[in-house]
Design a protein around this motif. Structure first.
Motif, short mmCIF file in Angstrom:
data_model
loop_
_atom_site.label_atom_id
_atom_site.label_comp_id
_atom_site.label_asym_id
_atom_site.label_seq_id
_atom_site.Cartn_x
_atom_site.Cartn_y
_atom_site.Cartn_z
N ALA A 183 1.04 -1.29 0.13
CA ALA A 183 0.04 0.11 0.20
C ALA A 183 0.85 1.34 0.10
CB ALA A 183 -1.00 0.11 1.21
N SER A 184 0.32 2.51 -0.43
CA SER A 184 0.91 3.53 -0.66
C SER A 184 -0.16 4.71 0.01
CB SER A 184 1.77 4.05 -1.79
OG SER A 184 2.50 3.00 -2.33
N VAL A 185 0.41 5.34 1.05
CA VAL A 185 -0.51 6.38 1.52
C VAL A 185 0.37 8.01 1.36
CG1 VAL A 185 -1.37 7.38 3.38
CG2 VAL A 185 -1.00 4.81 3.31
N THR A 186 -0.21 8.67 0.56
CA THR A 186 0.38 10.17 0.13
C THR A 186 0.01 10.96 1.37
OG1 THR A 186 0.09 9.58 -2.28
CG2 THR A 186 0.29 11.72 -1.58
N VAL A 187 0.84 11.73 1.96
CA VAL A 187 0.66 12.67 2.97
C VAL A 187 1.09 13.83 2.80
CG1 VAL A 187 0.86 12.65 5.48
CG2 VAL A 187 0.98 10.64 4.29
N GLU A 188 0.32 15.06 3.11
CA GLU A 188 0.86 16.37 3.14
C GLU A 188 1.30 16.63 4.41
OE1 GLU A 188 -1.39 19.65 0.87
OE2 GLU A 188 -1.78 19.96 2.79
N VAL A 189 2.59 16.99 4.70
CA VAL A 189 3.08 16.83 6.08
C VAL A 189 3.86 18.50 6.03
CG1 VAL A 189 4.94 16.27 7.63
CG2 VAL A 189 3.71 14.51 5.90
N THR A 190 3.46 19.00 7.44
CA THR A 190 4.14 20.49 7.51
C THR A 190 4.86 20.21 8.70
OG1 THR A 190 2.13 21.50 6.66
CG2 THR A 190 3.59 22.67 8.31
N ASN A 191 6.05 20.80 8.79
CA ASN A 191 6.81 20.69 10.17
C ASN A 191 8.05 21.77 10.05
OD1 ASN A 191 7.87 19.89 12.48
ND2 ASN A 191 8.55 18.03 11.98
N LYS A 192 8.79 21.98 10.85
CA LYS A 192 9.92 22.93 10.92
C LYS A 192 10.75 22.62 9.54
CE LYS A 192 10.33 23.72 15.74
NZ LYS A 192 11.17 23.18 17.04
N ASN A 193 11.31 23.60 8.96
CA ASN A 193 12.14 23.45 7.71
C ASN A 193 13.58 23.05 8.37
OD1 ASN A 193 13.82 23.45 5.16
ND2 ASN A 193 12.65 25.23 4.62
#
Length: 252
Positions: free
Chosen positions: A159-169
């Motif tokens: 399976a492949s799960v596409t995620v939009e992730v926000t974190n510190k650069n």
């Protein structure tokens, strides 16, 4: 002769009186019998009405008793189905990815290790050493973490799960950290490992460091009936710490 006629007349009148009395008695008896009959009919009707009401009440009582039982059974079935659905979703690819991010955000690293080998993933960056990072420092890595699952593809065992992730650069964090380290090194001052770690912590606490959002794909495989995140995927470090690999490649 007259006396004889008088006597006959008296006997006749007496007989007529007797007949009238008998007629009145019979009439009274008929009325009484009729009244008794009416009373008996009324009693029978009342009894029948009572039985009808009793039967109706009994049926209604049975129905009223059955209704709560049926409702309770339906509620139990719905709850069981909901629990099963939650379990299936939690153990599915999306649920595993969601669980990993939630545990990281909450700083529950024991739970994180149920989804991935956290120390192995972090140490693969060649800059961060998970063994030297205390809990406070690890929490700084993910304090601004947020995510949104936007897509999933699933086959039999992959399976492949596409995620939009926000974190510190982390490109900015590592860049600032290395600039300070190089500046001090060129000044001829030697830095201990503890001092180098402090510089890193200062940059992790730096509120001027911006956040960055990236879209990444997390790959999973099914092992022994359970979905497991593929920690050998090089994209995973970019999912957790966006910009880190980029910073490392720039230094190299």
């Amino acid at each position: 002769m007259e006396e004889k006629e008088k006597k006959q007349e008296e006997v006749k009148k007496s007989a007529e009186g007797t007949n009238n009395t008998e007629k009145e008695t019979k009439s009274t008896e008929k009325k009484v019998n009729a009244k008794k009959s009416d009373t008996k009919k009324q009693d029978v009707k009342k009894e029948e009405d009572k039985n009808k009401v009793k039967g109706k009440v009994t049926v209604e009582n049975k129905k009223s008793k059955k209704a709560p039982i049926v409702t309770a059974i339906v509620i139990i079935i719905v709850l069981i189905l909901a629990i099963l659905l939650c379990v299936l979703l939690a153990n599915g690819p999306k649920g595993v990815v969601e669980g990993m991010f939630t545990a990281l955000k909450n700083g529950d690293y024991d739970k994180v290790n149920k989804y991935i080998n956290y120390e192995e993933v972090i140490s693969s960056s060649d800059i961060l050493d998970s063994e030297s990072l205390d809990e406070e420092t690890m929490n700084l890595l993910f304090e601004k973490l947020s995510w949104k699952i936007i897509d999933m593809t699933q086959e039999e065992n992959t399976a492949s799960v596409t995620v939009e992730v926000t974190n510190k650069n982390f490109r900015t964090i590592i860049g600032n950290y290395m600039q300070n380290a190089l500046r001090i090194a060129f000044s001829g001052q030697e830095l201990s490992d503890a001092e180098m770690e402090n510089y890193l912590i200062e940059e992790l606490k730096n509120e001027d460091v911006e956040t960055t959002t990236t879209t990444q794909t997390i790959n999973l495989t099914k092992q022994d009936g359970k979905w497991v995140i593929d920690t050998t995927d090089t994209n995973l470090i970019d999912v957790l710490l966006p910009g880190l690999n980029e910073a490392v490649n720039a230094l190299n």
